[in-house]
Motif scaffolding. Structure first.
Motif, PDB file in Angstrom:
ATOM      1  N   THR B 188       0.809  -1.217   0.000  1.00  0.00           N
ATOM      2  CA  THR B 188       0.000   0.000   0.000  1.00  0.00           C
ATOM      3  C   THR B 188       0.847   1.273   0.000  1.00  0.00           C
ATOM      4  OG1 THR B 188      -0.016  -0.092   2.403  1.00  0.00           O
ATOM      5  CG2 THR B 188      -1.832  -1.171   1.249  1.00  0.00           C
ATOM      6  N   GLY B 189       2.174   1.128  -0.087  1.00  0.00           N
ATOM      7  CA  GLY B 189       3.024   2.323  -0.113  1.00  0.00           C
ATOM      8  C   GLY B 189       2.983   3.108   1.178  1.00  0.00           C
ATOM      9  N   MET B 190       2.889   2.426   2.306  1.00  0.00           N
ATOM     10  CA  MET B 190       2.799   3.102   3.596  1.00  0.00           C
ATOM     11  C   MET B 190       4.094   3.007   4.412  1.00  0.00           C
ATOM     12  SD  MET B 190      -1.094   1.901   4.517  1.00  0.00           S
ATOM     13  CE  MET B 190      -1.286   2.579   6.161  1.00  0.00           C
ATOM     14  N   ALA B 191       5.074   2.296   3.915  1.00  0.00           N
ATOM     15  CA  ALA B 191       6.291   2.057   4.706  1.00  0.00           C
ATOM     16  C   ALA B 191       7.161   3.306   4.785  1.00  0.00           C
ATOM     17  CB  ALA B 191       7.100   0.928   4.079  1.00  0.00           C
ATOM     18  N   ASN B 192       7.918   3.387   5.848  1.00  0.00           N
ATOM     19  CA  ASN B 192       8.957   4.416   5.965  1.00  0.00           C
ATOM     20  C   ASN B 192      10.276   3.742   6.324  1.00  0.00           C
ATOM     21  OD1 ASN B 192       9.683   4.752   8.958  1.00  0.00           O
ATOM     22  ND2 ASN B 192       7.440   4.722   9.007  1.00  0.00           N
ATOM     23  N   PRO B 193      11.401   4.434   6.090  1.00  0.00           N
ATOM     24  CA  PRO B 193      12.707   3.782   6.252  1.00  0.00           C
ATOM     25  C   PRO B 193      12.968   3.222   7.652  1.00  0.00           C
ATOM     26  CG  PRO B 193      12.954   5.778   4.947  1.00  0.00           C
ATOM     27  CD  PRO B 193      11.525   5.764   5.450  1.00  0.00           C
ATOM     28  N   ALA B 194      12.519   3.930   8.679  1.00  0.00           N
ATOM     29  CA  ALA B 194      12.766   3.437  10.037  1.00  0.00           C
ATOM     30  C   ALA B 194      12.029   2.120  10.258  1.00  0.00           C
ATOM     31  CB  ALA B 194      12.322   4.483  11.063  1.00  0.00           C
ATOM     32  N   GLN B 195      10.793   2.071   9.778  1.00  0.00           N
ATOM     33  CA  GLN B 195       9.959   0.875   9.910  1.00  0.00           C
ATOM     34  C   GLN B 195      10.543  -0.288   9.099  1.00  0.00           C
ATOM     35  OE1 GLN B 195       6.309   1.543   7.874  1.00  0.00           O
ATOM     36  NE2 GLN B 195       5.116   0.053   9.050  1.00  0.00           N
ATOM     37  N   VAL B 196      10.993   0.019   7.897  1.00  0.00           N
ATOM     38  CA  VAL B 196      11.581  -1.012   7.028  1.00  0.00           C
ATOM     39  C   VAL B 196      12.798  -1.637   7.696  1.00  0.00           C
ATOM     40  CG1 VAL B 196      12.859  -1.349   4.875  1.00  0.00           C
ATOM     41  CG2 VAL B 196      10.698  -0.063   4.864  1.00  0.00           C
ATOM     42  N   LYS B 197      13.647  -0.773   8.227  1.00  0.00           N
ATOM     43  CA  LYS B 197      14.864  -1.278   8.861  1.00  0.00           C
ATOM     44  C   LYS B 197      14.528  -2.118  10.084  1.00  0.00           C
ATOM     45  CE  LYS B 197      18.524   1.476   8.603  1.00  0.00           C
ATOM     46  NZ  LYS B 197      19.614   2.448   8.917  1.00  0.00           N
ATOM     47  N   ARG B 198      13.561  -1.618  10.863  1.00  0.00           N
ATOM     48  CA  ARG B 198      13.193  -2.316  12.096  1.00  0.00           C
ATOM     49  C   ARG B 198      12.552  -3.672  11.795  1.00  0.00           C
ATOM     50  NH1 ARG B 198      10.487   1.806  14.042  1.00  0.00           N
ATOM     51  NH2 ARG B 198       8.546   1.054  13.141  1.00  0.00           N
ATOM     52  N   LEU B 199      11.648  -3.695  10.825  1.00  0.00           N
ATOM     53  CA  LEU B 199      10.884  -4.916  10.579  1.00  0.00           C
ATOM     54  C   LEU B 199      11.744  -5.988   9.892  1.00  0.00           C
ATOM     55  CD1 LEU B 199       8.149  -6.019  11.232  1.00  0.00           C
ATOM     56  CD2 LEU B 199       7.241  -5.031   9.134  1.00  0.00           C
ATOM     57  N   PHE B 200      12.606  -5.588   8.986  1.00  0.00           N
ATOM     58  CA  PHE B 200      13.493  -6.586   8.377  1.00  0.00           C
ATOM     59  C   PHE B 200      14.512  -7.109   9.389  1.00  0.00           C
ATOM     60  CE2 PHE B 200      11.944  -5.406   4.124  1.00  0.00           C
ATOM     61  CZ  PHE B 200      11.871  -6.666   3.555  1.00  0.00           C
ATOM     62  N   THR B 201      14.936  -6.249  10.292  1.00  0.00           N
ATOM     63  CA  THR B 201      15.857  -6.703  11.341  1.00  0.00           C
ATOM     64  C   THR B 201      15.162  -7.735  12.231  1.00  0.00           C
ATOM     65  OG1 THR B 201      17.007  -4.579  11.292  1.00  0.00           O
ATOM     66  CG2 THR B 201      17.302  -5.922  13.271  1.00  0.00           C
ATOM     67  N   ARG B 202      13.916  -7.458  12.573  1.00  0.00           N
ATOM     68  CA  ARG B 202      13.148  -8.431  13.375  1.00  0.00           C
ATOM     69  C   ARG B 202      12.924  -9.722  12.595  1.00  0.00           C
ATOM     70  NH1 ARG B 202       7.872  -6.696  16.661  1.00  0.00           N
ATOM     71  NH2 ARG B 202       8.096  -8.920  17.150  1.00  0.00           N
ATOM     72  N   LEU B 203      12.625  -9.580  11.303  1.00  0.00           N
ATOM     73  CA  LEU B 203      12.384 -10.763  10.471  1.00  0.00           C
ATOM     74  C   LEU B 203      13.616 -11.670  10.462  1.00  0.00           C
ATOM     75  CD1 LEU B 203      10.467 -12.161   8.348  1.00  0.00           C
ATOM     76  CD2 LEU B 203      11.749 -10.898   6.599  1.00  0.00           C
ATOM     77  N   GLN B 204      14.778 -11.052  10.285  1.00  0.00           N
ATOM     78  CA  GLN B 204      16.009 -11.841  10.261  1.00  0.00           C
ATOM     79  C   GLN B 204      16.258 -12.516  11.601  1.00  0.00           C
ATOM     80  OE1 GLN B 204      18.438  -8.632   9.043  1.00  0.00           O
ATOM     81  NE2 GLN B 204      17.890  -8.827   6.869  1.00  0.00           N
ATOM     82  N   ALA B 205      15.978 -11.790  12.665  1.00  0.00           N
ATOM     83  CA  ALA B 205      16.159 -12.385  13.991  1.00  0.00           C
ATOM     84  C   ALA B 205      15.212 -13.568  14.186  1.00  0.00           C
ATOM     85  CB  ALA B 205      15.920 -11.318  15.071  1.00  0.00           C
ATOM     86  N   ALA B 206      14.029 -13.478  13.590  1.00  0.00           N
ATOM     87  CA  ALA B 206      13.008 -14.512  13.811  1.00  0.00           C
ATOM     88  C   ALA B 206      13.226 -15.736  12.927  1.00  0.00           C
ATOM     89  CB  ALA B 206      11.616 -13.930  13.566  1.00  0.00           C
ATOM     90  N   VAL B 207      13.550 -15.524  11.653  1.00  0.00           N
ATOM     91  CA  VAL B 207      13.618 -16.663  10.728  1.00  0.00           C
ATOM     92  C   VAL B 207      14.987 -16.837  10.072  1.00  0.00           C
ATOM     93  CG1 VAL B 207      11.118 -16.532  10.292  1.00  0.00           C
ATOM     94  CG2 VAL B 207      12.711 -15.400   8.696  1.00  0.00           C
ATOM     95  N   GLY B 208      15.957 -16.022  10.475  1.00  0.00           N
ATOM     96  CA  GLY B 208      17.334 -16.210  10.003  1.00  0.00           C
ATOM     97  C   GLY B 208      17.450 -16.170   8.492  1.00  0.00           C
ATOM     98  N   SER B 209      18.070 -17.218   7.942  1.00  0.00           N
ATOM     99  CA  SER B 209      18.349 -17.224   6.504  1.00  0.00           C
ATOM    100  C   SER B 209      17.078 -17.388   5.677  1.00  0.00           C
ATOM    101  CB  SER B 209      19.328 -18.334   6.164  1.00  0.00           C
ATOM    102  OG  SER B 209      18.733 -19.594   6.473  1.00  0.00           O
ATOM    103  N   HIS B 210      15.952 -17.614   6.311  1.00  0.00           N
ATOM    104  CA  HIS B 210      14.684 -17.669   5.567  1.00  0.00           C
ATOM    105  C   HIS B 210      14.129 -16.267   5.270  1.00  0.00           C
ATOM    106  CE1 HIS B 210      14.417 -22.010   6.036  1.00  0.00           C
ATOM    107  NE2 HIS B 210      14.660 -21.870   7.333  1.00  0.00           N
ATOM    108  N   ALA B 211      14.771 -15.237   5.806  1.00  0.00           N
ATOM    109  CA  ALA B 211      14.310 -13.871   5.521  1.00  0.00           C
ATOM    110  C   ALA B 211      14.545 -13.574   4.050  1.00  0.00           C
ATOM    111  CB  ALA B 211      15.053 -12.866   6.403  1.00  0.00           C
TER     112      ALA B 211
END
Lengths: 322, 322
Positions: B188-211
């Protein structure tokens, strides 16, 4: 409480609106003075706290700026807003100071080829010009800060790459000549985020608190990414232009200046305070449109609208900041 | 030497071109199959190494994708290119696998409201769908990776904010259900850079190489800034669409998908290898234009042209990488 205030002051950014100067001098039409005043009023109403309103150059060169003194005299009636004027030399600086400008900005080309082509002076001669303006300022308006904007700092359409050492040398020379701040301008839209981060980091190391604003263009679509990189490098003042006014050098959509509306949206969405009210900022487009009928305006956030759930302070990921 | 190779492999990014699927299914016109083939050929010639070429949905729902199997069968004749197909369910996955797709991608909404509106299923039911597709894949094409793209991961036009915990929970559930990769989509084009960085960092922490990949939109002009933020968070695969094809949901210039040309320019200018040749990528726009006459194409770098001094490897600030 104090932690919140300190957090905000660290994170807050200053958006320096350059449309009334940079934008208006780039379009063929001349905005009538009354419309300039109304546009500046609308920008102030939206929360802008620094506006570059005029360029003090000979009217035969830039008829769009013939009313520079009148525009400054109106703009400075707004309390609490820093009114900037571009001055190319001592003569222009004197006129700007007599009109009551709060801050002067003087462009100096980092590219020797651009300097010669633009003002027929070497970069060293432009440093002498900075010194002359600084002395004048010391004499007649010592409270007025002088900013130098280093144009073509990230590359030049005439000579191609610009050596980073040249940018840093020139920044140091301008500070020594009396500039309070030295900012970096991507005049040609050639900057990339890695370069922006690297060069602003070097600038801060070289001139410390004299490191100034990021003036970045959106020519190749990288404007906001470059602003983000500058922010990450510690820059807190960003030039931008309402509606991206300031040139459409190549094609529809290929605006020059970073669009104020999109830049403010990015920072506010990130939880970084700009002090600007986005709906009022969008409303200020109407004043611009009325003063320049038919001129294309850019900006994707005004077209798309604010996301559902805005203001961002209400969004869950920003609640931690509150 | 090995240091250079290692540096490149760390810094390199994979641009996953989604135009032939995401772009073509978003426009009203149907591109003839021969033109799809020519466009895909031009993308391969430009150096794209992953292309999402079709969606295996019923032709009555998306007539633009009626030739999906034929397009996949052509695309896989290009050696060394990963050909992806979107599948909404087990039935579509079977057709895609039989056509020879190298990789499947299955969209799952992070927003419950969007999931219900889009596929009339709960998110839990979509996780069951992932499991069904993974089982089918294990049976008939165990070498084919399955990617899940979590749509509306950064916000939803229906429900507004989407809880980050929901995104992470859903990503973990999809990996447990058999997905090899889980990417995040800013539908929906609602993301912002801080959110993107935070959420991908969490994703990697949660699923590792499956991110997995970042699929970011340019609806409010933040597309490249969000890609930069994702890169800084460690993401190395980026979806993008040639000419920004994939919807102009609001206004001229307000493209949906990040423009491949501008994204590649950003990374290459930063000295980050994409493996893509920019002049050839610009040339691929002609194939797209011929297959969809009259459709507006976006992209600021193709209009502005490459800067003087390009390729970036010749620029002084990138020499250190050579």
């Amino acid at each position: 409480m104090s932690a919140v205030i300190s957090k905000r002051s660290t994170e807050a950014v200053l958006i320096s609106e350059v449309g009334p100067r940079d934008g208006l001098q780039s379009v063929a039409a001349t905005m009538p003075t009354a419309h300039k005043r109304a546009w500046i009023d609308a920008l102030v109403a939206a929360g802008l706290r620094e506006i570059e309103v005029a360029s003090f150059v000979p009217a035969r060169l830039l008829p769009q700026m013939a009313d520079a003194a009148e525009v400054v005299r109106h703009a400075v009636t707004h309390a609490g807003v820093c009114i900037m004027a571009l001055v190319p030399n001592r003569h222009g600086a004197e006129a700007a100071l007599r009109a009551g400008a709060h801050k002067l900005t003087l462009p100096v080309s980092a590219s020797e080829a651009h300097s010669q082509a633009n003002v027929r002076k070497t970069r060293e001669q432009m440093v002498d010009e900075v010194r002359a303006v600084a002395r004048l300022r010391d004499e007649i308006a010592p409270q007025v800060p002088l900013e130098v904007g280093l144009s073509t700092a990230f590359g030049c359409t005439l000579q191609g790459p610009v050596a980073e050492d040249d940018v840093i040398w020139l920044a140091e020379a301008c500070v020594q000549a009396g500039a309070h701040e030295v900012g970096l301008s991507d005049t040609t839209g050639m900057a990339n985020p890695a370069q922006v981060k690297r060069l602003f980091t070097r600038l801060q190391a070289a001139v410390g608190s004299h490191a100034g604003a990021a003036h970045l263009h959106n020519t190749r679509g990288l404007g906001l990414a470059n602003c983000l990189a500058a922010y990450e490098a510690g820059v807190r003042t960003f030039d931008a232009s309402l509606g991206g006014l300031g040139g459409c050098p190549y094609a529809p959509g290929a605006s020059g200046n970073v669009v104020t509306e999109d830049l403010v949206f990015m920072f506010e969405a990130m939880g970084i305070d700009t002090g600007i009210d986005l709906p009022r900022l969008f409303a200020a487009r109407q004043a611009l449109r009325e003063g320049l009928p038919g001129e294309p305006l850019y900006g994707m956030t005004p077209e798309a609208g604010l996301p559902k759930g805005w203001p961002s302070s209400a969004l869950p990921f920003n609640k931690a900041l509150a």
